[in-house]
Write an enzyme that holds these catalytic residues in place. Structure first.
Site, mmCIF file in Angstrom:
data_model
loop_
_atom_site.group_PDB
_atom_site.id
_atom_site.type_symbol
_atom_site.label_atom_id
_atom_site.label_comp_id
_atom_site.label_asym_id
_atom_site.label_seq_id
_atom_site.Cartn_x
_atom_site.Cartn_y
_atom_site.Cartn_z
ATOM 1 N N HIS A 161 -7.574 9.505 -2.100
ATOM 2 C CA HIS A 161 -7.083 9.471 -0.596
ATOM 3 C C HIS A 161 -8.011 9.936 0.106
ATOM 4 O O HIS A 161 -8.287 9.326 1.109
ATOM 5 C CB HIS A 161 -5.728 10.211 -0.800
ATOM 6 C CG HIS A 161 -4.584 9.845 0.294
ATOM 7 N ND1 HIS A 161 -3.369 9.561 0.323
ATOM 8 C CD2 HIS A 161 -5.003 9.220 1.570
ATOM 9 C CE1 HIS A 161 -2.875 9.331 1.265
ATOM 10 N NE2 HIS A 161 -3.903 8.970 2.215
ATOM 11 N N ASP A 185 0.793 -1.221 -0.022
ATOM 12 C CA ASP A 185 -0.005 -0.021 -0.116
ATOM 13 C C ASP A 185 0.782 1.239 0.069
ATOM 14 O O ASP A 185 1.611 1.596 1.011
ATOM 15 C CB ASP A 185 -0.904 0.102 1.072
ATOM 16 C CG ASP A 185 -1.900 1.197 1.010
ATOM 17 O OD1 ASP A 185 -2.996 0.995 0.589
ATOM 18 O OD2 ASP A 185 -1.665 2.212 1.903
ATOM 19 N N TYR A 215 2.844 9.958 0.603
ATOM 20 C CA TYR A 215 3.896 9.404 1.627
ATOM 21 C C TYR A 215 5.196 9.887 1.347
ATOM 22 O O TYR A 215 6.250 9.468 2.157
ATOM 23 C CB TYR A 215 3.742 7.885 1.649
ATOM 24 C CG TYR A 215 2.432 7.241 2.020
ATOM 25 C CD1 TYR A 215 1.394 8.039 2.582
ATOM 26 C CD2 TYR A 215 2.261 5.877 1.983
ATOM 27 C CE1 TYR A 215 0.321 7.504 2.988
ATOM 28 C CE2 TYR A 215 1.150 5.352 2.089
ATOM 29 C CZ TYR A 215 -0.014 6.156 2.735
ATOM 30 O OH TYR A 215 -1.314 5.634 3.330
#
Length: 317
Positions: free
Chosen positions: A102, A35, A40
């Protein structure tokens, strides 16, 4: 349609310099579901590691399930493909298995060459820096997500951090139906109604932060006393089955029908977290762990956006 492996590995808060070793160790431990997300800030570090693993024969691309996520600043239809292609380029892949919205939060576009990942603030250097919301409806973003499937850039599409109202709405206008709902879920936030709804609509569910607080303590979004692993019913089940408390909580997650995506950089923990198929929790144990529910949400934009970004923007009532 390919089915997501129920035990995955999350890369939130894995430092870029640790990504290659972490990915290699995770593959050695048996993980094939990974994932990722643009936000990130480590996909560029994961790409060479993925490419090397595939080129060396350590794993075949078709054995992997790769999820990534569309960031908030790319919600406008003309920017969705741009964001997806950036992720594919960073990951050195031809396609994703799953691409998720997201957050149901549209922010003003920040060009990739200006700042990437763009994160939450429109201009971090500005006085009283804030989030800049964009007038982009979610149905427009979803239409562009559908085009990614048509172009072969991702096999499946879905949503993350949606509530029941948004999910009902999505199912009214989607031509390509979402295959996945990814949400925070753990024994302190069982999310039973939302999971039930998603399954009624035919969506699979992935639980992020399946162990609850550990990912949030170090960033000040949870306290040391928020640990579900210290609960008596979890410890009792661990003793009964000869397993760790984390294994019990993760088994509870997959046994209730969700995929789970724990994260650790420790090889021993990696091996433990994937070793969930040689035991089962009893109905009483499942009920006792579910009974820990406090509706305790750690990842709540209604809290952190105001505290960190000077903008109150809740998505849950």
């Amino acid at each position: 349609m390919q089915t997501i492996p129920p035990i995955g590995f999350g890369f939130w808060k894995v430092a870029p310099e640790d990504c290659a070793e972490t990915l290699s160790n995770a593959l050695d431990a048996g993980y094939r579901h990974f994932d990722f997300a643009a936000d990130y800030g480590n996909e560029h570090a994961l790409g060479p590691a993925l490419s090397e693993a595939i080129a060396s024969g350590k794993v075949k691309r078709e054995e992997l399930w790769i999820t990534s996520k569309l960031w908030n600043t790319f919600h406008a239809p003309e920017h969705v493909e741009l964001a997806c292609r950036k992720t594919l380029g960073d990951l050195q892949l031809d396609y994703l298995d799953l691409y998720l919205i997201h957050f149901p939060i549209a922010l003003e576009f920040v060009p990739i060459e200006t700042r990437y990942p763009p994160e939450w603030l429109y201009d971090p250097e500005a006085d009283n820096a804030k989030m800049h919301l964009a007038k982009v409806p979610l149905h427009a973003t979803w239409g562009a997500m559908e085009q990614l499937v048509a172009k072969g850039l991702t096999r499946q599409i879905g949503v993350c951090n949606y509530n029941s109202g948004l999910l009902h709405d999505l199912m009214r206008y989607a031509d390509i139906l979402p295959s996945m709902l990814q949400i925070e879920a753990h024994p302190y936030l069982t999310n039973e109604k939302l999971i039930h709804l998603a399954k009624d609509y035919g969506l699979a569910v992935t639980a992020f932060s399946p162990l609850g607080a550990p990912s949030y303590v170090e960033i000040g979004m949870a306290g040391e006393g928020d640990g579900v692993l210290d609960e008596a019913v979890v410890k009792a089940a661990a003793a009964a089955h000869g397993k760790t408390a984390a294994q019990i909580v993760l088994r509870w997650g997959i046994q209730r029908g969700t995929a789970v995506i724990p994260k650790t950089v420790k090889p021993q923990r990696m091996a433990e977290n994937i070793a969930l198929n040689d035991f089962a929790l009893s109905d009483d144990e499942m009920a006792a762990i579910s009974g820990l529910n406090q509706n305790r949400r750690f990842n709540d934009p209604g809290v952190f956006t105001e505290a960190a970004f000077n903008t109150f923007h809740p998505i849950y009532d």
